[in-house]
Design an enzyme around this catalytic site. Structure first.
Site, PDB file in Angstrom:
ATOM      1  N   GLU A  40       0.801  -1.226   0.000  1.00 15.15           N
ATOM      2  CA  GLU A  40       0.000   0.000   0.000  1.00 15.15           C
ATOM      3  C   GLU A  40       0.828   1.267   0.000  1.00 15.15           C
ATOM      4  O   GLU A  40       0.419   2.279  -0.564  1.00 15.15           O
ATOM      5  CB  GLU A  40      -0.930   0.013   1.219  1.00 15.15           C
ATOM      6  CG  GLU A  40      -2.076  -0.961   1.095  1.00 15.15           C
ATOM      7  CD  GLU A  40      -2.973  -0.933   2.308  1.00 15.15           C
ATOM      8  OE1 GLU A  40      -3.221   0.141   2.849  1.00 15.15           O
ATOM      9  OE2 GLU A  40      -3.442  -2.015   2.722  1.00 15.15           O
ATOM     10  N   ASP A  91      -2.534  -4.525   3.388  1.00 15.44           N
ATOM     11  CA  ASP A  91      -2.771  -4.778   4.810  1.00 15.44           C
ATOM     12  C   ASP A  91      -3.787  -5.890   5.030  1.00 15.44           C
ATOM     13  O   ASP A  91      -4.622  -6.177   4.155  1.00 15.44           O
ATOM     14  CB  ASP A  91      -3.250  -3.493   5.510  1.00 15.44           C
ATOM     15  CG  ASP A  91      -2.128  -2.468   5.639  1.00 15.44           C
ATOM     16  OD1 ASP A  91      -0.952  -2.860   5.551  1.00 15.44           O
ATOM     17  OD2 ASP A  91      -2.436  -1.275   5.814  1.00 15.44           O
ATOM     18  N   ASP A 132      -6.364  -6.086   7.052  1.00 20.53           N
ATOM     19  CA  ASP A 132      -7.724  -5.781   7.494  1.00 20.53           C
ATOM     20  C   ASP A 132      -8.653  -5.655   6.286  1.00 20.53           C
ATOM     21  O   ASP A 132      -8.267  -5.910   5.153  1.00 20.53           O
ATOM     22  CB  ASP A 132      -7.741  -4.510   8.363  1.00 20.53           C
ATOM     23  CG  ASP A 132      -7.152  -3.306   7.631  1.00 20.53           C
ATOM     24  OD1 ASP A 132      -6.944  -3.394   6.412  1.00 20.53           O
ATOM     25  OD2 ASP A 132      -6.889  -2.285   8.297  1.00 20.53           O
ATOM     26  N   GLU A 148      -9.971  -3.034   4.796  1.00 17.03           N
ATOM     27  CA  GLU A 148      -9.566  -2.019   3.812  1.00 17.03           C
ATOM     28  C   GLU A 148      -8.470  -2.582   2.909  1.00 17.03           C
ATOM     29  O   GLU A 148      -8.484  -2.385   1.698  1.00 17.03           O
ATOM     30  CB  GLU A 148      -9.064  -0.752   4.531  1.00 17.03           C
ATOM     31  CG  GLU A 148     -10.123  -0.002   5.309  1.00 17.03           C
ATOM     32  CD  GLU A 148     -11.220   0.586   4.446  1.00 17.03           C
ATOM     33  OE1 GLU A 148     -10.934   1.025   3.318  1.00 17.03           O
ATOM     34  OE2 GLU A 148     -12.387   0.590   4.890  1.00 17.03           O
ATOM     35  N   TYR A 202       1.312  -4.574  13.200  1.00 18.03           N
ATOM     36  CA  TYR A 202       0.239  -3.788  12.569  1.00 18.03           C
ATOM     37  C   TYR A 202      -0.529  -2.985  13.613  1.00 18.03           C
ATOM     38  O   TYR A 202      -0.871  -3.490  14.682  1.00 18.03           O
ATOM     39  CB  TYR A 202      -0.699  -4.720  11.807  1.00 18.03           C
ATOM     40  CG  TYR A 202      -1.636  -3.988  10.894  1.00 18.03           C
ATOM     41  CD1 TYR A 202      -1.154  -3.070   9.968  1.00 18.03           C
ATOM     42  CD2 TYR A 202      -3.007  -4.211  10.953  1.00 18.03           C
ATOM     43  CE1 TYR A 202      -2.014  -2.393   9.119  1.00 18.03           C
ATOM     44  CE2 TYR A 202      -3.876  -3.541  10.097  1.00 18.03           C
ATOM     45  CZ  TYR A 202      -3.372  -2.627   9.193  1.00 18.03           C
ATOM     46  OH  TYR A 202      -4.230  -1.958   8.354  1.00 18.03           O
ATOM     47  N   ARG A 245      -3.514  -1.336  13.437  1.00 16.54           N
ATOM     48  CA  ARG A 245      -4.986  -1.293  13.493  1.00 16.54           C
ATOM     49  C   ARG A 245      -5.474  -2.656  13.970  1.00 16.54           C
ATOM     50  O   ARG A 245      -5.568  -3.598  13.196  1.00 16.54           O
ATOM     51  CB  ARG A 245      -5.581  -0.941  12.126  1.00 16.54           C
ATOM     52  CG  ARG A 245      -5.289   0.492  11.710  1.00 16.54           C
ATOM     53  CD  ARG A 245      -6.080   0.921  10.493  1.00 16.54           C
ATOM     54  NE  ARG A 245      -5.698   2.269  10.104  1.00 16.54           N
ATOM     55  CZ  ARG A 245      -4.789   2.573   9.184  1.00 16.54           C
ATOM     56  NH1 ARG A 245      -4.169   1.592   8.551  1.00 16.54           N
ATOM     57  NH2 ARG A 245      -4.500   3.819   8.892  1.00 16.54           N
ATOM     58  N   HIS A 297      -4.765 -10.195  14.367  1.00 16.05           N
ATOM     59  CA  HIS A 297      -4.597 -11.380  15.198  1.00 16.05           C
ATOM     60  C   HIS A 297      -3.716 -11.141  16.408  1.00 16.05           C
ATOM     61  O   HIS A 297      -3.554 -12.019  17.237  1.00 16.05           O
ATOM     62  CB  HIS A 297      -4.001 -12.512  14.349  1.00 16.05           C
ATOM     63  CG  HIS A 297      -4.764 -12.746  13.087  1.00 16.05           C
ATOM     64  ND1 HIS A 297      -6.052 -13.209  13.075  1.00 16.05           N
ATOM     65  CD2 HIS A 297      -4.428 -12.546  11.785  1.00 16.05           C
ATOM     66  CE1 HIS A 297      -6.484 -13.303  11.824  1.00 16.05           C
ATOM     67  NE2 HIS A 297      -5.519 -12.907  11.029  1.00 16.05           N
TER      68      HIS A 297
END
Length: 785
Positions: free
Chosen positions: A17, A90, A92, A94, A291, A293, A336
């Protein structure tokens, strides 16, 4: 062969990203991999129009963002020559949606494409991800689509109603409107709160030559009660009635989730929520932390073992206590593992001041989570007195083993009603007599609920189940950008309070002053925010309902689990919502928060406060009357809900004639950009500290003269034959101005020696230049002119 050509011919194209992440990952993969960045989302719903075909099962019309067309074109070229395309966005929802859009826009095939995810950017994590690819998870994509489309539907249908009913350029959003509601409700709680005085009685006693404090077990309500008690205690004997020792333990907090990191970074580092996420993103992309988020507090076994080794090395075996934490949130799904360092042996990193401070916070919190409990011995002394039944209580804490406190203590942003009187207590026995040094009865005041900070608002949203790790920061930024909420620091006001003191056999009193009510970086609703909130609450109760908003979040989670079809969820929501929109639109009544304040005694006209095109204002006279009503803007420190008739009438005193200068009238007023003085056709901003209601003729003349001197100092050339063209000094160097537009001067030209003809040629050339928009604006203060 060029490096560029070799990159194009690489067997594998891996797309992430962000450019920073691409740079880090490229170090870990060999020459067979080309790593490129999509720079975030490449597709979205169109900026104009709804972009959703409601009649055809909410089919979205995704378009490649204008600023991403070149990136997509380059990625297409690379994808054509690559044997395998690895989508490494990523992990998630998004990120999954970005991978899905890349798959579609690059024209990829299932055979050629592999989806990989990782929780940290380390060599081992990236290599492991490459070994265990998977397919794009369409359930996660659908959950993201459902959120994006639902939010577009709400915004697209509600915003025009707000333009029509309240004022132009407003917007509404599913989560942002609920966040504003929380802030408005808290503000009204604060304003409705009636402060009540009370007296806190604290005695200073001496035992075994050690002075300590003890507090009366109850509050006293009145001045008479406080003075009466102290007079009653004159000559009283004080005795230790009981001594109780309680051993206790304190356990460390769980490792950071997104919301707890935002809260602690706010308390300890004074970071805004958006700032925390920006810095954490940088740490993640550099490979320093996992990560950022996540709503999971879980640590992998690898992390637990790494923390254990580091604690043992730094502090010894007795400080080690490994734990597993379970996430309380039923909807936890974004990741996770908790936010933690990728390498526990790295206690300090190189980076900006913000990066090093946030990393230090994350390292300490993670390390502390796997350390022993702190062992504390708490002592409670109860002190009786011979003059009555009232007792004093002294509490003391001794840390017998510091455990995790050696590394980290969690902060608390809850408002405390009073300071805790705790300290080290002397060794005493029951029935031991105590010497009384003095007793103070200090007047205190009950406190209203605390206004929200960004961090405490995140905590509240999370507790209500509203939003997810990826939405907290954007929501809080949005409500401020929309002008519904202001983050402000306000100075307190002076308040008097009384203190009675018993010393020896004398009771004395003194009145002191203190500053109270100071607010630091608190969230305040604006008048526009309050009016929009009240309108939405009266017409769209379901959208504004906390439980409904939380239920929608749960449905997104169910979609992500593959147990609910996203189009069915949208259909169930949209039909009743659209009916309310149609009903509200049909109602011609405006909702400007209009309130009748009273009647002007001079003219007999009604005076109203309302939201106008440019914000809150007062109006004298009816809109439908033959005589045009008068309007005045509210001052920055005034609010519609607390505005009185007297305050409103004072606003009509502007513009106010303050005197004359050079045979021309000077007047003071408030405009769109703040208070100013008008002299002839010229406008002069009032410097801070000057009030347009009280500014004098002398001050006005000084302001005008000062600006003229500044203008002269700023002027390099004014041409006699064409005074409209000027060469001026700007913040970034000299520039030309003509017809209120500004033009650049080439660096190789001397501005003091330019002729009028040369200036005209340069202006014409810049006008014709296709590369940039004609003219430029040097950064300057806004004035009324």
């Amino acid at each position: 062969m060029s490096a560029h050509l070799m990159a194009i011919m690489a067997k594998n194209l891996l797309i992430v990203e962000s450019p920073a992440k691409a740079k880090t990952i490229e170090k870990y993969l060999g020459k067979d991999f080309t790593v490129r960045s999509s720079v975030g989302h490449i597709c979205d719903l169109p900026e104009k129009g709804l972009g959703v075909d409601i009649k055809h099962n909410f089919k979205p019309d995704y378009v490649v963002s204008t600023d991403k067309k070149q990136i997509v074109a380059e990625l297409k070229k690379l994808a054509k020559t690559a044997e395998t395309v690895w989508l490494a966005t990523d992990e998630d929802r998004e990120g999954e949606a970005i991978a899905w859009h890349l798959y579609n826009e690059l024209g990829l095939t299932a055979k050629k494409t592999k989806r990989v995810v990782y929780h940290e950017i380390t060599k081992s994590a990236i290599e492991d991800a490459i070994k265990h690819p998977r397919e794009i998870n369409k359930d996660l994509v659908d959950a993201q689509q459902a959120r994006r489309i639902l939010d577009r539907l709400v915004g697209y249908e509600l915003s025009p109603i707000l333009w029509k009913k309240i004022k132009p350029a407003l917007s509404a959003g599913r989560v942002q409107s609920v966040a504003v509601r929380l802030i408005v409700e808290r503000e009204r709680e604060v304003n409705a709160f009636l402060t009540a005085p009370y007296y806190k009685v604290v005695g200073q006693f001496i035992a075994n030559n050690i002075k300590f404090k003890a507090e009366l077990e109850k509050r006293l309500i009145s001045e008479q009660d406080a003075e009466g008690l102290l007079k009653k205690l004159v000559g009283a004997e004080f005795t230790v009635k009981s001594q109780e020792k309680k051993p206790s333990r304190r356990s460390p907090s769980a490792p950071f989730t997104t919301s707890t990191l935002q809260q602690e970074a706010s308390r300890k580092l004074s970071f805004s929520v958006a700032q925390t996420m920006r810095v954490a993103q940088s740490l993640y992309e550099r490979g320093d932390i996992t990560y950022m988020r996540t709503d999971s507090v879980n640590l992998s076994q690898f992390a637990i073992d790494g923390t254990k080794d580091e604690v043992k090395k730094l502090y010894g075996d007795k400080y080690v206590h490994t734990r597993t934490y379970k996430t309380k949130s039923s909807g936890a799904q974004e990741a996770h593992e908790a936010i933690r360092p990728t390498n526990f042996a790295v206690k300090e990193i190189e980076g900006t001041d913000q990066e090093t401070r946030l990393y230090d916070l994350i390292w300490k919190r993670t390390i502390a989570s796997q350390m022993s409990d702190a062992e504390i011995e708490k002592t409670v002394l109860t002190i009786s007195q011979s003059a009555g039944e009232e007792k004093f209580i002294a509490t003391g804490e001794v840390i017998s083993f510091d455990g995790f406190l050696k590394v980290y203590t969690e902060s608390d942003d809850e408002t405390e009603d009073e300071e805790k009187e705790e300290g080290t207590l002397p060794m005493v026995k029951e029935n031991q007599k105590l010497e009384m040094a003095e007793i103070n009865a200090m007047q205190r005041f009950t406190l209203p609920p605390a206004r929200y900070t960004e961090a405490s608002l995140v905590k509240k949203l999370e507790a209500l189940g509203i939003g997810r790790p990826s939405t907290y920061a954007p929501t809080i930024s949005t409500v401020q950008k929309r002008g519904y909420v202001l983050k402000e620091t306000k100075e307190g006001v002076e308040r008097k309070y009384k203190v009675f003191t018993l010393k020896g056999k004398d009771v004395t009193s003194v009145t002191k002053t203190e500053i109270t009510g100071a607010e630091k970086s608190k969230l305040f609703p604006t008048d526009v925010g309050i009016v929009v909130n009240d309108f939405l609450l009266s017409h769209f109760q379901e959208i504004m309902d906390y439980n409904f908003t939380a239920h929608v979040e749960e449905e997104f989670d169910i979609i992500a689990d593959g147990k609910l079809e996203w189009t069915k969820m949208l259909s169930k929501f949209y039909s009743p919502f659209h009916k309310i929109v149609e009903t509200t639109n049909a109602n011609k009544e405006r909702a400007a928060g209009e309130k009748l304040l009273g009647v002007d005694p001079k003219t007999g006209k009604n005076v109203y406060v309302k939201i106008g095109r440019y914000g809150p204002m007062v109006q004298m006279g009816a809109t439908e009357s033959e005589e045009k009503p008068r309007f005045a803007k509210l001052r920055a420190d005034q609010h519609m809900e607390s505005l009185t008739l007297e305050m409103a009438l004072n606003l009509f005193l502007l513009p106010r004639v303050i005197g004359t200068f050079e045979d021309q009238e000077m007047s003071a007023a408030i405009g769109r950009f703040g208070p100013y003085i008008k002299h002839g056709a010229a406008f002069y901003s009032l410097p801070a500290g000057n009030d347009p209601y009280t500014v004098t003729e002398e001050t006005g003349i000084e302001i005008i003269k000062a600006k003229r001197i500044k203008e002269i100092e700023k002027t390099i050339q004014v041409f006699k034959h064409d005074p409209e063209i000027k060469i001026l000094k700007g913040q970034y160097g000299p520039y030309m101005t003509m017809d209120k537009k500004n033009y650049k001067i080439p660096k190789d030209k001397d501005p003091a020696k330019l002729t009028l003809e040369e200036c005209l040629v340069m202006i014409e050339e810049e006008k014709k230049s296709p590369r940039k928009k004609r003219g430029f604006t040097p950064r300057k203060k806004k004035t009324e002119s």
